[in-house]
Design a protein around this motif. Structure first.
Motif, PDB file in Angstrom:
ATOM      1  N   GLN A   1       0.812  -1.220   0.000  1.00  0.00           N
ATOM      2  CA  GLN A   1       0.000   0.000   0.000  1.00  0.00           C
ATOM      3  C   GLN A   1       0.843   1.267   0.000  1.00  0.00           C
ATOM      4  O   GLN A   1       0.385   2.306  -0.481  1.00  0.00           O
ATOM      5  CB  GLN A   1      -0.921   0.034   1.229  1.00  0.00           C
ATOM      6  N   PHE A   2       2.037   1.191   0.552  1.00  0.00           N
ATOM      7  CA  PHE A   2       2.874   2.372   0.729  1.00  0.00           C
ATOM      8  C   PHE A   2       4.175   2.202  -0.043  1.00  0.00           C
ATOM      9  O   PHE A   2       4.704   1.095  -0.173  1.00  0.00           O
ATOM     10  CB  PHE A   2       3.207   2.593   2.209  1.00  0.00           C
ATOM     11  N   GLY A   3       4.732   3.319  -0.520  1.00  0.00           N
ATOM     12  CA  GLY A   3       6.050   3.314  -1.107  1.00  0.00           C
ATOM     13  C   GLY A   3       7.111   3.249  -0.030  1.00  0.00           C
ATOM     14  O   GLY A   3       6.842   3.480   1.155  1.00  0.00           O
TER      15      GLY A   3
ATOM     16  N   GLU B   1       7.417   6.453   2.120  1.00  0.00           N
ATOM     17  CA  GLU B   1       6.375   6.638   3.132  1.00  0.00           C
ATOM     18  C   GLU B   1       6.635   5.785   4.366  1.00  0.00           C
ATOM     19  O   GLU B   1       6.464   6.232   5.505  1.00  0.00           O
ATOM     20  CB  GLU B   1       5.014   6.283   2.541  1.00  0.00           C
TER      21      GLU B   1
ATOM     22  N   THR C   1       9.195  10.449  -0.752  1.00  0.00           N
ATOM     23  CA  THR C   1       7.766  10.343  -1.076  1.00  0.00           C
ATOM     24  C   THR C   1       7.356  11.411  -2.084  1.00  0.00           C
ATOM     25  O   THR C   1       6.625  11.135  -3.045  1.00  0.00           O
ATOM     26  CB  THR C   1       6.923  10.483   0.204  1.00  0.00           C
TER      27      THR C   1
ATOM     28  N   GLN D   1       8.547  10.664  -5.517  1.00  0.00           N
ATOM     29  CA  GLN D   1       7.784   9.579  -6.125  1.00  0.00           C
ATOM     30  C   GLN D   1       6.353   9.971  -6.453  1.00  0.00           C
ATOM     31  O   GLN D   1       5.537   9.117  -6.781  1.00  0.00           O
ATOM     32  CB  GLN D   1       7.795   8.353  -5.204  1.00  0.00           C
TER      33      GLN D   1
ATOM     34  N   PRO E   1       2.244  11.154  -1.454  1.00  0.00           N
ATOM     35  CA  PRO E   1       1.705   9.981  -0.757  1.00  0.00           C
ATOM     36  C   PRO E   1       0.720   9.219  -1.631  1.00  0.00           C
ATOM     37  O   PRO E   1      -0.060   9.818  -2.372  1.00  0.00           O
ATOM     38  CB  PRO E   1       1.004  10.583   0.468  1.00  0.00           C
ATOM     39  N   SER E   2       0.813   7.914  -1.567  1.00  0.00           N
ATOM     40  CA  SER E   2      -0.141   7.093  -2.315  1.00  0.00           C
ATOM     41  C   SER E   2      -1.498   7.155  -1.632  1.00  0.00           C
ATOM     42  O   SER E   2      -1.589   7.168  -0.407  1.00  0.00           O
ATOM     43  CB  SER E   2       0.347   5.636  -2.383  1.00  0.00           C
ATOM     44  N   GLY E   3      -2.557   7.201  -2.412  1.00  0.00           N
ATOM     45  CA  GLY E   3      -3.889   7.350  -1.856  1.00  0.00           C
ATOM     46  C   GLY E   3      -4.536   6.014  -1.538  1.00  0.00           C
ATOM     47  O   GLY E   3      -3.965   4.941  -1.751  1.00  0.00           O
TER      48      GLY E   3
ATOM     49  N   HIS F   1      -5.476   4.741   1.446  1.00  0.00           N
ATOM     50  CA  HIS F   1      -5.042   4.003   2.628  1.00  0.00           C
ATOM     51  C   HIS F   1      -6.235   3.666   3.513  1.00  0.00           C
ATOM     52  O   HIS F   1      -7.128   4.483   3.716  1.00  0.00           O
ATOM     53  CB  HIS F   1      -4.027   4.827   3.420  1.00  0.00           C
TER      54      HIS F   1
END
Length: 299
Positions: A23-25, A28, A190, A193, A196-198, A200
């Motif tokens: 879920q996270f890089g 993060e 982060t 890249q 933040p990846s969404g 979550h």
């Protein structure tokens, strides 16, 4: 018992990193791990009545650069490797340090190179070859190289931690500044890249929180173990983390079990223990601050 507990907690951190990596890089995970560690260390420093002011900021900067780089590479390797393999590659720091000692002796024309250290280094790298050859698919080889490099940087970080201990820096201050550096580096990575990846969910947030909690608790247990126990015994017991990680990998991630890979892990563990004992026997460091900080404190 503290060292066994620390090894178990580090292996649980690795489990959480591997689960959170879906879920996270990497940036993060490093950021949240550093944030939790910084908060816990700040509270602990205040409770102990200590100060965060340091007379050697440059040493902390260099330690943070090397340590955070090793941490980022290790977390990245965990995302693409069997858990026990990634743990073994990171725990090669004693072997790398033995190689640094050999290289330094040759370059500086100092004392005769200890043949036992040379044999230890060679055995360690043979063990790595045995691990990587049967246990990795072709598309995992890159992660293996990254994991190997993370172990080398961990060795450099340990040397700097030792220097900080000899300079009189308490372990809480060392870990606090390292955690702050990890938070900033993770944030920068982060943003590079794409932010933040969404998407979550609660499970993902609890996983990154667990990474920070397990890592910080393991650091404190390990540091306490090195401060009151025998350094050589503790350095040997820390390799239990590989055994714990192997069990978690098989139980939770269906990691393959290859006899040759198991032999390679045993060779790396044995070489690391022998290298640690030879270094202590040859250098005979004074018992003090440097002995209270373990080789894998940055993990």
């Amino acid at each position: 018992m503290l060292m066994v507990l620390a090894s178990l907690l580090f292996s649980l951190m690795g489990v959480c990193v591997k689960l959170a990596s879906t879920q996270f890089g990497t940036g993060e995970i490093v950021m949240y791990r550093g944030l939790v560690g910084a908060v816990v260390m700040a509270v602990l420093v205040r409770v102990r009545g200590q100060s965060l002011r340091t007379a050697v900021p440059g040493m902390h900067v260099w330690r943070s650069i090397v340590g955070v780089s090793a941490l980022c590479l290790w977390f990245y390797a965990i995302s693409g490797l069997p858990l026990a393999t990634a743990m073994t590659l990171n725990y090669m720091s004693p072997i790398w340090m033995a190689m640094f000692l050999i290289g330094g002796s040759v370059l500086l024309g100092g004392a005769r190179v200890d043949a036992r250290l040379v044999a230890t280094v060679l055995a360690g790298f043979i063990g790595v070859a045995a691990i990587l050859r049967p246990s990795l698919d072709r598309d995992q080889l890159w992660f293996g190289v990254v994991g190997l490099f993370s172990g080398m940087l961990s060795a450099l970080a340990y040397l700097q931690i030792t220097a900080l201990g000899r300079a009189g820096e308490p372990e809480t201050r060392v870990v606090f500044y390292f955690s702050c550096a990890g938070t900033l580096a993770g944030l920068a990575l982060t943003l590079l890249q794409g932010g933040p990846s969404g998407g979550h969910d609660l499970r993902g947030l609890l996983l990154v929180l667990a990474v920070g909690v397990f890592a910080t608790a393991a650091q404190l247990a390990m540091t306490r173990a090195f401060s009151i126990g025998r350094p050589l015994v503790n350095a040997s017991l820390q390799y239990l983390g590989i055994a714990f990680s192997f069990a978690w990998g098989v139980l939770l991630f269906d990691d393959p079990v290859h006899p040759l890979a198991l032999l390679g892990m045993a060779m790396v563990v044995g070489s690391g223990i022998v290298a640690t004992r030879l270094r202590h026997a040859g250098a005979a460091p004074r018992r003090g601050a440097s002995d209270t900080l373990p080789p894998d404190l940055e993990s």
